[in-house]
Design an enzyme around this catalytic site. Structure first.
Site, PDB file in Angstrom:
ATOM      1  N   ASP A 175      12.158  65.214  -9.699  1.00 50.78           N
ATOM      2  CA  ASP A 175      11.479  63.923  -9.572  1.00 50.78           C
ATOM      3  C   ASP A 175      11.489  63.347  -8.158  1.00 50.78           C
ATOM      4  OD1 ASP A 175      10.834  63.726 -12.329  1.00 50.78           O
ATOM      5  OD2 ASP A 175      12.904  63.170 -12.768  1.00 50.78           O
ATOM      6  N   HIS A 225      21.794  66.033 -11.349  1.00 50.07           N
ATOM      7  CA  HIS A 225      21.295  66.660 -12.574  1.00 50.07           C
ATOM      8  C   HIS A 225      22.474  67.099 -13.427  1.00 50.07           C
ATOM      9  CE1 HIS A 225      19.054  69.328 -15.238  1.00 50.07           C
ATOM     10  NE2 HIS A 225      18.013  68.611 -14.887  1.00 50.07           N
TER      11      HIS A 225
HETATM   12  N1  CMC Z   1      23.101  58.710  -6.995  1.00 50.45           N
HETATM   13  C1  CMC Z   1      24.382  58.397  -6.772  1.00 50.45           C
HETATM   14  N2  CMC Z   1      25.415  58.883  -7.478  1.00 50.45           N
HETATM   15  C2  CMC Z   1      25.120  59.715  -8.470  1.00 50.45           C
HETATM   16  C3  CMC Z   1      23.807  60.103  -8.780  1.00 50.45           C
HETATM   17  C4  CMC Z   1      22.774  59.563  -7.998  1.00 50.45           C
HETATM   18  N3  CMC Z   1      21.504  59.872  -8.238  1.00 50.45           N
HETATM   19  N4  CMC Z   1      23.821  60.944  -9.821  1.00 50.45           N
HETATM   20  C5  CMC Z   1      25.101  61.105 -10.174  1.00 50.45           C
HETATM   21  N5  CMC Z   1      25.886  60.362  -9.354  1.00 50.45           N
HETATM   22  C6  CMC Z   1      27.366  60.308  -9.371  1.00 50.45           C
HETATM   23  C7  CMC Z   1      27.857  59.481 -10.519  1.00 50.45           C
HETATM   24  O1  CMC Z   1      28.004  58.123 -10.131  1.00 50.45           O
HETATM   25  C8  CMC Z   1      29.167  60.130 -10.838  1.00 50.45           C
HETATM   26  O2  CMC Z   1      30.096  59.729  -9.868  1.00 50.45           O
HETATM   27  P1  CMC Z   1      31.649  59.473 -10.275  1.00 50.45           P
HETATM   28  O3  CMC Z   1      32.188  60.849 -10.589  1.00 50.45           O
HETATM   29  O4  CMC Z   1      32.232  58.859  -9.063  1.00 50.45           O
HETATM   30  O5  CMC Z   1      31.626  58.551 -11.452  1.00 50.45           O
HETATM   31  C9  CMC Z   1      28.884  61.621 -10.604  1.00 50.45           C
HETATM   32  O6  CMC Z   1      27.825  61.636  -9.620  1.00 50.45           O
HETATM   33  C10 CMC Z   1      28.423  62.377 -11.842  1.00 50.45           C
HETATM   34  O7  CMC Z   1      27.292  61.706 -12.376  1.00 50.45           O
HETATM   35  P2  CMC Z   1      27.010  61.495 -13.922  1.00 50.45           P
HETATM   36  O8  CMC Z   1      26.164  60.292 -14.093  1.00 50.45           O
HETATM   37  O9  CMC Z   1      28.306  61.552 -14.682  1.00 50.45           O
HETATM   38  O10 CMC Z   1      26.190  62.828 -14.232  1.00 50.45           O
HETATM   39  P3  CMC Z   1      25.296  63.104 -15.507  1.00 50.45           P
HETATM   40  O11 CMC Z   1      25.204  64.561 -15.646  1.00 50.45           O
HETATM   41  O12 CMC Z   1      25.802  62.332 -16.677  1.00 50.45           O
HETATM   42  O13 CMC Z   1      23.873  62.476 -15.108  1.00 50.45           O
HETATM   43  C11 CMC Z   1      21.747  62.179 -14.114  1.00 50.45           C
HETATM   44  C12 CMC Z   1      22.822  63.185 -14.603  1.00 50.45           C
HETATM   45  C13 CMC Z   1      20.489  62.949 -13.808  1.00 50.45           C
HETATM   46  C14 CMC Z   1      21.446  61.184 -15.235  1.00 50.45           C
HETATM   47  C15 CMC Z   1      22.266  61.445 -12.870  1.00 50.45           C
HETATM   48  O14 CMC Z   1      22.492  62.377 -11.831  1.00 50.45           O
HETATM   49  C16 CMC Z   1      21.320  60.350 -12.390  1.00 50.45           C
HETATM   50  O15 CMC Z   1      21.397  59.222 -12.870  1.00 50.45           O
HETATM   51  N6  CMC Z   1      20.399  60.647 -11.413  1.00 50.45           N
HETATM   52  C17 CMC Z   1      19.416  59.689 -10.988  1.00 50.45           C
HETATM   53  C18 CMC Z   1      18.257  59.639 -11.959  1.00 50.45           C
HETATM   54  C19 CMC Z   1      17.393  60.866 -11.873  1.00 50.45           C
HETATM   55  O16 CMC Z   1      16.984  61.294 -10.801  1.00 50.45           O
HETATM   56  N7  CMC Z   1      17.049  61.447 -13.040  1.00 50.45           N
HETATM   57  C20 CMC Z   1      16.192  62.627 -13.132  1.00 50.45           C
HETATM   58  C21 CMC Z   1      16.935  63.806 -13.657  1.00 50.45           C
HETATM   59  S1  CMC Z   1      16.104  65.377 -13.420  1.00 50.45           S
HETATM   60  C22 CMC Z   1      14.602  65.417 -14.226  1.00 50.45           C
HETATM   61  C23 CMC Z   1      14.511  64.682 -15.499  1.00 50.45           C
HETATM   62  O17 CMC Z   1      15.310  64.871 -16.419  1.00 50.45           O
HETATM   63  O18 CMC Z   1      13.610  63.884 -15.602  1.00 50.45           O
END
Ligand code: CMC
Length: 392
Positions: A327, A270
């Site tokens: 989720d 998140h």
């Molecule tokens: N699985 C594996 N690695 C992950 C995940 C995940 N679900 N989420 C983040 N990471 C890693 C990402 O690859 C990155 O690693 P590195 O530093 O090596 O590049 C690090 O963690 C930081 O991630 P980010 O993508 O830069 O973080 P963000 O704040 O931009 O994204 C997020 C947040 C929610 C989009 C992301 O965590 C994600 O894609 N999660 C999976 C989708 C998901 O469950 N979304 C629902 C969010 S909560 C409710 C809602 O909004 O609907």
């Protein structure tokens, strides 16, 4: 004017001041108007929470009765609107139908479009809360090819939603109290989450003085993506796929950590929570209890818990502070209730309506609001002369 800095994903840019929702991502705290989410989930009801978010205070008994009555009385939709809902292909994704439907609502209620008249805004608020409930039932009915049912004003908001969604037209429908209570709680948990992708979309669209329907329809589209609300559907697809390939959770986690083809553990991570998402904690308990009460053992719940256990003790997830988000477990409850995977994100949208509405109203009534218009840092070509097509 001044120095423009780029902030990809708005990681460090606040777009507004807001009195609606408080999140402490490090501590895993979520409050609506100051009230802890745990207390609201346990003791309140969805429409009461909607009132709280939108009006700022918990309603008195009379105010609550009047609000619930007014919303329930508006749940019937125009016959032409019913026809419209039936014209999409059977296999259309319900999120596309839902945003189209909310956008189309504005054409049926032209008297509710003035964004600056408080009574008109209240009317649009009630109409959207009422009609989106009916729209969400219809998304299910049209997908499965069953006749659309009319609302029954004598039943509660969630209770009648379940009847309109699942009752056969020829049966005396008895709602299951476990399901009603569980869905009410899920809607409360989704009701607002400050300036996330869809809410920021609603605000930015509204900042041009577009009406509430147009703004909320845009929010639904933003919510549909798998990184946002679409994650609940994506989680179930992921679990089903892992199960179909033999159920090896560790092997899947290896692929996630190796970032094979961008595989992510959906329902994890998140932008704001760097701790357990307090909503996920409530949903996880609820999933276990609801599945037991409904007598629906689902091996996918065991698989999800297994994935969580591996993740929480794994360096990759610990280092990045990745925890289950809202989720991760919701889809398993929706599935046990009888919803198809494609209905999961529309249910999220139905729950988020009060938040989108409250945020839009807060923005519209704030005299300091200006049209949303981010800047950019231009990195393209310097000035050059046009060359005619024959000379290229
Ligand atoms: N699985 C594996 N690695 C992950 C995940 C995940 N679900 N989420 C983040 N990471 C890693 C990402 O690859 C990155 O690693 P590195 O530093 O090596 O590049 C690090 O963690 C930081 O991630 P980010 O993508 O830069 O973080 P963000 O704040 O931009 O994204 C997020 C947040 C929610 C989009 C992301 O965590 C994600 O894609 N999660 C999976 C989708 C998901 O469950 N979304 C629902 C969010 S909560 C409710 C809602 O909004 O609907």
């Amino acid at each position: 004017t001044g120095v423009v800095t780029v902030d990809p994903g708005f990681m460090n840019t606040a777009s507004c001041e807001s009195e609606i929702t408080y999140i402490d991502g490090d501590e895993g705290i979520l409050r609506y108007r100051g009230y802890p989410i745990e207390q609201l989930a346990q003791r309140s009801s969805f429409l009461e929470v909607a009132y709280l978010l939108i009006h700022g205070e918990l309603p008195s008994p009379t105010e609550l009765d009047a609000f619930v009555e007014r919303v329930n009385r508006h749940t019937l939709v125009h016959e032409d609107f019913r026809t419209f809902m039936g014209t999409f292909p059977r296999n259309a994704h319900p999120m596309a139908v839902m945003s189209s439907a909310v956008n189309a609502l504005s054409t049926f209620y032209p008297e509710s479009l003035d964004p600056f008249d408080p009574e008109t805004v209240e009317l649009a608020t009630v109409l959207i809360l009422a009609k989106t409930r009916t729209i969400t039932s219809y998304l299910h009915r049209t997908a499965v090819g069953e006749p659309l049912l009319y609302p029954d004003y004598s039943r509660g908001y969630v209770e009648d939603f379940l009847r309109m969604t699942f009752a056969k037209p020829y049966e005396q429908y008895e709602s299951d109290p476990t399901t009603v209570a569980a869905l009410d709680k899920l809607l409360i948990l989704h009701a607002d989450h400050e300036q996330n992708c869809s809410t920021s979309t609603v605000r930015i669209v509204g900042s041009s003085h577009a009406n509430l329907y147009a703004s909320v329809a845009a929010g639904i589209n933003a919510l549909s993506g798998p990184l946002h609300g679409g994650a609940n559907e994506a989680v179930l697809k992921m679990l089903t796929e892992i199960q179909a390939q033999g159920g090896d959770a560790s092997d899947f986690m290896r692929r996630v950590k190796n970032k094979e083809q961008g595989v992510r553990l959906m329902g994890f991570g998140h932008r704001v929570y760097k701790n357990y998402d307090p909503r996920a904690a409530i949903v996880k308990k609820s999933a276990d209890a609801v599945l037991q009460q409904l007598g629906k053992h689902d091996p996918l719940l065991d698989l999800a818990m297994n994935l969580e256990e591996i993740a929480l003790s794994d360096e990759y997830f610990i280092e990045r502070k990745l925890y289950p988000n809202v989720d991760f477990y919701t889809g398993l409850i929706y599935k046990a209730m009888g919803f198809s995977e494609q209905m999961f994100t529309p249910l999220f949208a139905l729950g988020r309506m009060p938040g989108w509405i409250a945020q839009w109203r807060e923005m519209m009534s704030d005299p300091t609001t200006k049209i949303g218009r981010p800047r950019q840092v231009y990195t393209g070509a310097v000035e050059r002369d046009y060359v005619g097509v024959d000379a290229r």
